[in-house]
Design a protein around this motif. Structure first.
Motif, PDB file in Angstrom:
ATOM      1  N   ASP A 188       0.579   4.262  -2.647  1.00  0.00           N
ATOM      2  CA  ASP A 188       0.357   5.645  -2.209  1.00  0.00           C
ATOM      3  C   ASP A 188       1.478   6.566  -2.689  1.00  0.00           C
ATOM      4  O   ASP A 188       1.230   7.697  -3.131  1.00  0.00           O
ATOM      5  N   LYS A 223       1.415   7.981  -6.275  1.00  0.00           N
ATOM      6  CA  LYS A 223       0.462   9.052  -6.580  1.00  0.00           C
ATOM      7  C   LYS A 223       1.101  10.434  -6.474  1.00  0.00           C
ATOM      8  O   LYS A 223       0.575  11.399  -7.041  1.00  0.00           O
ATOM      9  N   GLN A 281       0.826  -1.211   0.000  1.00  0.00           N
ATOM     10  CA  GLN A 281       0.000   0.000   0.000  1.00  0.00           C
ATOM     11  C   GLN A 281       0.854   1.253   0.000  1.00  0.00           C
ATOM     12  O   GLN A 281       0.508   2.260  -0.635  1.00  0.00           O
TER      13      GLN A 281
END
Length: 783
Positions: free
Chosen positions: A147, A150, A143
């Protein structure tokens, strides 16, 4: 999260580690002897058991996190396993035989299994603690990369092995620019030879990866957050994210501090026993015969051996494993197994097609294959691995036959023997998959995975499973596969077992074993309940129901009971009595269950008799397999009239209660399209429509949700009840033991079931037989 079991009185088995190795061992224990232990599992991560191998597919965007869950919350609950997630065992007192955790919990054990796995190795270099420097080991790591992508654009992966390349591919998919740093001169140097490695590098460079080979990182630079890497040769590269994939180390600190012998990992013998009595170890934290394994297949093999040993079943012990690797990144197929580099004792056969970019090599010693490497076309991989494991003599084969299938027009699966293994991780043979398709109704790769576990671990065999499925479904398939026995104790199929009971009129388990010529066998957790189930079904007798089965024993020795409330309906009188009993006996927990009943939990053993007498009402039966619940849409906010649906549910529940079923059954009854009872995902579902009652079957709200199929439409409540009862009875009479309605429906076919239900005479016979079965139970049922 804590899911408490109710296995008081059994030996206490604690497993430290909720990963793939530890939980697979627990699965094997449940298969070998489900009643042997009270099982508790500790996991440091805040998750249920998941497939760590498939994290790369999550990162690459091909899979969701929920798709890699191996064992759901319901699985722990169903098997009465206590799970302590987000909790780490910090000490083992091997003298007092108890463990302590970071949450100040202390628990005793009779048997202890350490399955702490491994931890990612973080290079001890300046800057390794900066923000943006992570490993690739957990869901949380995955994750973090998603993240980061982005907001940032440049990633550097340190490590050109299997994990590093899979991470790099995922980061490319996240639209990041990726450098792969590797200390050696070619990629995957432990799994590939130079030829295959250079071919792999060229293909991955076409996909956008940039490789920095023979580079040793000296420092991670940046002010607070990583900004780049500086290498020992003085060169640098920029980075917004650094993923260290330079290997793992066995997690042995707990064992070492607890006085258990360790070397590179926890030292175990062939039975996975450590240096301390009643303490075992399995998985990546284990060193067996001076070897530490990091791939899933050896870990599963260890778990199977340990389960047999700890359940006191005969086993030859763990003999070690042949390692193999299969990598697939955006269409790049790579396979390797065994010894991949030649030496003075070996010879090799090679095929190199530069135009098609296909490379194959087989390494042999004394006419026995000891290793193989393939690039581009890895379809022969399973066949090669099988030959390596079985040490087949190839002296009578021409060299070209080693790397070609028998016919250029045949797929590799066509030339494989039925005993050849398709899925090495889970030991699934070609024969088992054919049986799943022909006899268990599997028609897709996902269904085969659910049924057999093939392709459910590392996933590398998925293309071969798909090829085999295509072959089975083709007109050219003409293989005959022997039927698989129920277990080694009876050594016959389930169908043969039933036939023996019928034709020889045997009425006891001992007589069944004698009829099968297995009189010296005591039976196992697989065949014993199956034999008992079929004996009861074929030779029904009035059942003497013991009221104790209505009380469920909790982990702390107290009991839970559930007063029967048909369709969730109660009365002022019943609620008043329940309230008085709760108050009189200080029952600590009163809850509304998902089956729309009131559960009274925490009743002391010495209070049960008086609680039964004071309640003086029917209790819901909690043992074995029955109709678990008939859920209604009561309480749903829509304004539709629910009285008819509730009445139907009450009559239906009264007509099926106490009847044993092959597997638990959930039924839903909905008054309208709003479907408050989620009827389409129940084993049997009824929904009121303008044209009557739609009756569905084969739904599932378990781990893999599935909508049921519309069987028919009943015009009235009476007809709906009659059809549902006939469907229920036909399932009871023709399903295999432990077969869910969805599995049964897939096997016998929806059209066939419709034909039975639409035959008025057959339907009437089924309903009549069900009423007789219920009368045999009710006539002796007393509280």
């Amino acid at each position: 999260m804590i899911y408490r079991g109710d296995n008081m009185g059994r030996e206490k088995l604690i497993v430290i580690g909720n990963g793939m190795a530890g939980v697979r061992f627990v699965e094997e224990v449940l298969t070998t002897d489900a009643n042997a232990f009270d099982i508790t599992i500790f996991g440091s991560e805040p998750h249920v058991n998941y497939n760590r191998i498939l994290l790369s597919t999550v990162l690459q965007g091909n899979t969701k996190v929920e798709d890699i869950i191996l064992n759901s919350v319901e699985w722990y609950q169903k098997n009465s396993i206590t799970l302590y997630s987000s909790e780490t065992v910090i000490h083992i007192d091997t003298v007092k035989k108890q463990i302590k955790t970071d949450k100040k919990r202390s628990l005793p054990y009779d048997k202890l299994v350490i399955a702490t796995g491994s931890t990612p190795f973080m290079l001890p270099i300046p800057g390794s603690n900066k923000e943006g420097v992570i490993a690739f080991r957990t869901i949380e790591d995955c994750q973090k990369m998603i993240d980061t992508s982005k907001s940032y654009k440049k990633a550097v992966v340190i490590g050109g092995g299997l994990l590093g390349l899979e991470a790099a591919r995922g980061l490319l998919n996240l639209k990041m620019e990726v450098d792969v740093v590797h200390i050696e001169s070619y990629l995957m140097d432990r799994q590939l030879d130079q030829t295959a490695s250079k071919m792999l590098q060229a293909e991955l460079e076409k996909q956008g990866m940039n490789f920095l080979l023979q580079k040793m990182t000296a420092e991670i630079v940046g002010d607070g957050r990583v900004e780049g890497l500086r290498f020992k040769d003085g060169t640098e590269t920029s980075a917004d994210l650094v993923v260290m994939a330079v290997g793992v180390r066995p997690n042995v600190q707990l064992a070492k501090e607890s006085g258990i012998e360790t070397n590179r990992a926890i030292v175990v013998n062939d039975f996975l026993e450590t240096s301390i009595e009643d303490v075992y170890a399995v998985g990546e934290c284990v060193e067996h015969r001076e070897t530490v394994y990091g791939l899933v297949k050896p870990l599963y093999e260890q778990g199977k051996v340990l389960a047999s040993h700890i359940c006191k079943k005969k086993t030859e012990g763990y003999q070690g494993s042949v390692l193999s690797t299969q990598l697939k990144i955006s269409g790049v197929n790579v396979f390797s197994a065994g010894q991949i580099v030649e030496d003075e004792t070996t010879k090799s056969v090679k095929v190199f097609d530069e135009i098609e970019q296909v490379y194959k090599k087989v390494v042999c010693r004394n006419d026995v294959i000891v290793g193989s490497v393939m690039f581009g076309d890895t379809s022969d991989g399973p066949r090669m691995l099988d030959m390596i494991i079985k040490q087949k003599d190839i002296s009578d084969l021409e060299n070209v036959q080693l790397l070609q299938t028998a016919s250029l027009t045949e797929a590799p699966v066509q030339t494989m023997a039925s005993t050849d293994i398709i899925c090495q991780c889970n030991g699934v043979s070609k024969r088992r998959i054919i049986d799943a398709v022909q006899n268990e109704g599997c028609s897709s790769v996902d269904e085969i995975k659910k049924c057999t576990r093939a392709s459910g671990s590392c996933g590398s065999c998925k293309p071969l499973v798909a090829n085999l499925l295509d072959y089975i479904q083709s007109d050219t398939f003409d293989e005959v596969v022997e039927e698989i026995p129920l277990c080694s104790c009876v050594n016959v199929t389930e169908e043969t077992l039933i036939e023996e009971i019928l034709t020889k009129n045997v009425t006891s388990r001992q007589e069944v074993m004698r009829a099968l010529g297995r009189e010296h066998e005591q039976g196992c957790p697989i065949c014993i309940p199956a034999i008992d189930y079929y004996l009861a079904k074929i030779h029904p007798t009035p059942e003497k129901v013991n009221e104790r089965i209505h009380a469920k024993k909790n982990h702390d020795g107290t009991f839970s009971i559930e007063p029967q409330m048909y369709a969730g309906q109660s009365s002022a009188q019943q609620l008043r009595v329940i309230s008085e009993v709760v108050e009189k006996y200080s029952i600590p927990q009163v809850m509304i269950t998902s089956s729309q009943r009131i559960s009274l939990s925490g009743i002391k053993a010495e209070q049960l008799e008086e609680v039964y007498q004071d309640l003086n009402m029917a209790l819901y039966r909690l043992d074995d397999h029955f109709v678990y619940s008939i859920q209604t849409c009561a309480g749903q906010r829509c304004t539709c009239d629910k009285s008819e649906s509730i009445l139907l549910a009450m009559k239906l529940e009264q007509s099926v209660e106490q009847l044993k079923t092959p597997q638990e059954v959930k039924i839903g009854v909905s008054a309208c399209l709003h479907n408050g009872a989620h009827s389409t995902t129940k084993d049997i579902g009824l929904i009121r429509m303008d044209r009557g009652w739609e009756i569905y079957a084969g739904g599932s709200s378990r781990r893999e949700p599935r909508a049921g199929e519309l069987l028919c439409i009943a015009e009235t409540v009476t007809e709906a009840i009659e059809i549902t009862r006939a469907l229920f009875q036909y399932y009871r009479e023709t399903a295999k033991y432990l077969e869910y309605i969805s599995e049964w429906l897939d096997r016998v076919g929806v059209i066939h079931v419709r034909e039975v239900l639409f035959d008025f005479d057959l339907r009437e016979q089924l309903v009549q037989q069900m009423e007789e079965d219920q009368a045999n139970t009710k006539s002796v049922f007393t509280l």
